[in-house]
Design an enzyme around this catalytic site. Structure first.
Site, PDB file in Angstrom:
ATOM      1  N   TYR A 231     -10.428  -9.545   9.389  1.00 14.59           N
ATOM      2  CA  TYR A 231     -10.231 -10.171   8.329  1.00 14.59           C
ATOM      3  C   TYR A 231     -10.347 -11.654   8.450  1.00 14.59           C
ATOM      4  O   TYR A 231      -9.685 -12.316   9.238  1.00 14.59           O
ATOM      5  CB  TYR A 231      -8.790  -9.737   7.517  1.00 14.59           C
ATOM      6  CG  TYR A 231      -9.077  -8.365   7.055  1.00 14.59           C
ATOM      7  CD1 TYR A 231      -9.837  -7.984   5.944  1.00 14.59           C
ATOM      8  CD2 TYR A 231      -7.808  -7.797   7.749  1.00 14.59           C
ATOM      9  CE1 TYR A 231      -9.645  -6.432   5.553  1.00 14.59           C
ATOM     10  CE2 TYR A 231      -7.938  -6.182   7.081  1.00 14.59           C
ATOM     11  CZ  TYR A 231      -8.803  -5.799   6.118  1.00 14.59           C
ATOM     12  OH  TYR A 231      -8.652  -4.596   5.691  1.00 14.59           O
TER      13      TYR A 231
ATOM     14  N   GLN B 180       0.868  -1.330   0.146  1.00 17.90           N
ATOM     15  CA  GLN B 180      -0.058  -0.084  -0.046  1.00 17.90           C
ATOM     16  C   GLN B 180       0.754   1.181   0.000  1.00 17.90           C
ATOM     17  O   GLN B 180       0.304   2.508  -0.010  1.00 17.90           O
ATOM     18  CB  GLN B 180      -0.905   0.248   1.426  1.00 17.90           C
ATOM     19  CG  GLN B 180      -1.925  -0.889   1.230  1.00 17.90           C
ATOM     20  CD  GLN B 180      -2.649  -1.128   2.355  1.00 17.90           C
ATOM     21  OE1 GLN B 180      -2.629  -0.499   3.365  1.00 17.90           O
ATOM     22  NE2 GLN B 180      -3.766  -2.243   2.733  1.00 17.90           N
TER      23      GLN B 180
ATOM     24  N   TYR C 125     -12.210   8.749  17.935  1.00 18.60           N
ATOM     25  CA  TYR C 125     -13.145   8.057  17.230  1.00 18.60           C
ATOM     26  C   TYR C 125     -13.207   6.558  17.119  1.00 18.60           C
ATOM     27  O   TYR C 125     -13.687   6.061  16.596  1.00 18.60           O
ATOM     28  CB  TYR C 125     -12.853   8.733  15.544  1.00 18.60           C
ATOM     29  CG  TYR C 125     -13.562  10.055  15.597  1.00 18.60           C
ATOM     30  CD1 TYR C 125     -14.692  10.371  15.309  1.00 18.60           C
ATOM     31  CD2 TYR C 125     -12.458  11.125  15.966  1.00 18.60           C
ATOM     32  CE1 TYR C 125     -15.331  11.609  15.179  1.00 18.60           C
ATOM     33  CE2 TYR C 125     -13.090  12.441  16.118  1.00 18.60           C
ATOM     34  CZ  TYR C 125     -14.306  12.637  15.645  1.00 18.60           C
ATOM     35  OH  TYR C 125     -14.820  13.992  15.953  1.00 18.60           O
TER      36      TYR C 125
ATOM     37  N   GLU D 271     -16.403   4.300   7.492  1.00 20.88           N
ATOM     38  CA  GLU D 271     -16.690   5.199   8.136  1.00 20.88           C
ATOM     39  C   GLU D 271     -16.792   6.573   7.443  1.00 20.88           C
ATOM     40  O   GLU D 271     -15.716   6.906   6.993  1.00 20.88           O
ATOM     41  CB  GLU D 271     -16.397   5.557   9.543  1.00 20.88           C
ATOM     42  CG  GLU D 271     -16.406   4.186  10.280  1.00 20.88           C
ATOM     43  CD  GLU D 271     -16.027   4.499  11.877  1.00 20.88           C
ATOM     44  OE1 GLU D 271     -15.979   3.476  12.578  1.00 20.88           O
ATOM     45  OE2 GLU D 271     -15.371   5.457  12.187  1.00 20.88           O
TER      46      GLU D 271
ATOM     47  N   HIS E 156      -1.258   0.679   5.521  1.00 26.93           N
ATOM     48  CA  HIS E 156      -2.171   1.792   6.318  1.00 26.93           C
ATOM     49  C   HIS E 156      -1.447   3.108   6.426  1.00 26.93           C
ATOM     50  O   HIS E 156      -1.162   3.583   7.394  1.00 26.93           O
ATOM     51  CB  HIS E 156      -2.508   1.239   7.556  1.00 26.93           C
ATOM     52  CG  HIS E 156      -3.798   0.157   7.391  1.00 26.93           C
ATOM     53  ND1 HIS E 156      -4.539  -0.211   8.525  1.00 26.93           N
ATOM     54  CD2 HIS E 156      -4.132  -0.679   6.531  1.00 26.93           C
ATOM     55  CE1 HIS E 156      -5.448  -1.205   8.136  1.00 26.93           C
ATOM     56  NE2 HIS E 156      -5.018  -1.316   6.758  1.00 26.93           N
TER      57      HIS E 156
END
Length: 377
Positions: free
Chosen positions: A268, A88, A257, A247, A153
């Site tokens: 997963y 990523q 949050y 979200e 991430h």
């Protein structure tokens, strides 16, 4: 908690899905769209920003920043920073300074290798200028701390507030999810700085010895979408959830949050994360998806080309291969429409509104595309 890494790997491998446009015209609930490919052969394109000329800055996750004209001419910019182009990671978002016409600053976020030679990496933000096809005057204005050995991430979107602050959205690096609940690191945080990297004095944790001054909000997972509401000026973010629980949030200064203590998703391959969906002192999302559509980029539509979408929030999806349109009225979601999902076979990474009001999307693939969406009259 059980982390099913094979499921994560499978999700990442699906990024090689075909990017062919299956329909040149697509009917939606309120507009008929024409899809036109402007550029192709882009290696996992990630972010778009428009220059005053109407040309686009487009990042490729492999590390290339391009200028692409409306007729598809592509000019790679030389001299951009080294990136960790794995999984990523890579070159991520791009934006231009609100005063670009006067100062020429361009901002990029990317996965940065440890400058001291360690194995770790993290999201960094650099600003620089473009002189024809050269990146010049590059300076790092933010580094996510600490550096950590992970290829997942990173976040990350770059958006400017009406007051000129730069919001940077970040991920919690996947295997460091618990860091999202502590304030001594940047994992799972949204940070707010000035464009030169300095820290606003009214940031919520300035003066707190146990917290980093840059932090605006915390308890986030992997925030890959962000936009400023055109009427309120508030930051809205799109958080990529686990298996379920994507979200929409409206992050307030100093608020928590919840990730990974509360979530609407699961691990997963199945398995509970945290304690459930609610806890006192932790914020609820404005909106969420079950099952997950694998959210990515977002904008509020403010143009005139699609008048029946004005004021709506448009959210791109990877696994969903769709654009979710949230019909907003008086601070509420009246309706969600999934657009393109029956007409396309590509993951949609980002969406941007051009200065003339047309929409542009990036498809996430080894040979991705920049596609223009226009109304059919």
């Amino acid at each position: 908690m059980k982390n099913n890494l094979s499921a994560v790997a499978a999700a990442l491998l699906s990024a090689t899905i075909s990017t062919s446009v299956l329909a040149q015209e697509v009917q939606t609930e309120r507009h008929t769209l024409s899809l036109e490919t402007i550029s192709e052969g882009l290696n996992h394109p990630w972010g778009i920003a428009f220059l005053p000329s109407g040309d686009m800055l487009v990042t490729e996750r492999s590390g290339t920043l391009n200028i692409i004209t409306q007729d598809g001419k592509k000019t790679p910019i030389q001299g951009t920073p080294e990136v960790v182009a794995k999984s990523q990671g890579g070159l991520l978002d791009v934006n231009i300074d609100p005063n670009y016409a006067d100062n020429g600053w361009v901002y990029i976020s990317y996965s940065e290798p440890d400058p001291d030679g360690g194995k770790g990496n993290s999201t960094a933000v650099m600003r620089g200028k473009i002189d024809r096809d050269k990146w010049t005057e590059g300076e790092v204005i933010f580094r996510q701390a600490p550096k950590y050995e992970s290829n997942a991430h990173f976040g990350s979107r770059l958006v400017f507030s009406p007051e000129g602050h730069l919001f940077i959205t970040l991920g919690e690096r996947y295997s460091r999810m618990q860091d999202a609940q502590t304030l001594d690191n940047h994992h799972g945080k949204i940070v707010r700085i000035w464009p030169d990297g300095s820290i606003p004095k009214d940031n919520p944790f300035v003066g707190n010895d146990g917290a980093l001054d840059e932090i605006w909000s915390y308890g986030h997972r992997n925030v890959q979408g962000a936009a400023i509401h055109p009427d309120t000026g508030e930051l809205w973010t799109i958080e990529h959830g686990p298996q379920g629980g994507d979200e929409v949030n409206i992050p307030k200064a100093g608020k928590n949050y919840g990730w990974p203590t509360i979530t609407y998703g699961e691990d997963y391959g199945g398995g509970e994360i945290g304690i459930g969906t609610h806890k006192e002192g932790m914020e609820q999302p404005f909106y969420y998806w079950l099952p997950s559509i694998a959210t990515a980029g977002s904008i509020f539509y403010t143009g005139d080309k699609f008048p029946k979408w004005k004021g709506d929030l448009l959210v791109t999806a990877l696994r969903g291969q769709t654009i979710a349109r949230l019909d907003l009225e008086e601070g509420r979601v009246l309706h969600e429409e999934r657009m393109l999902e029956d007409a396309t076979s590509f993951r949609i990474r980002d969406i941007e509104q051009g200065p003339e009001g047309f929409l542009y999307i990036l498809t996430d693939a080894d040979s991705g595309q920049l596609i223009k969406l226009s109304p059919v009259k």
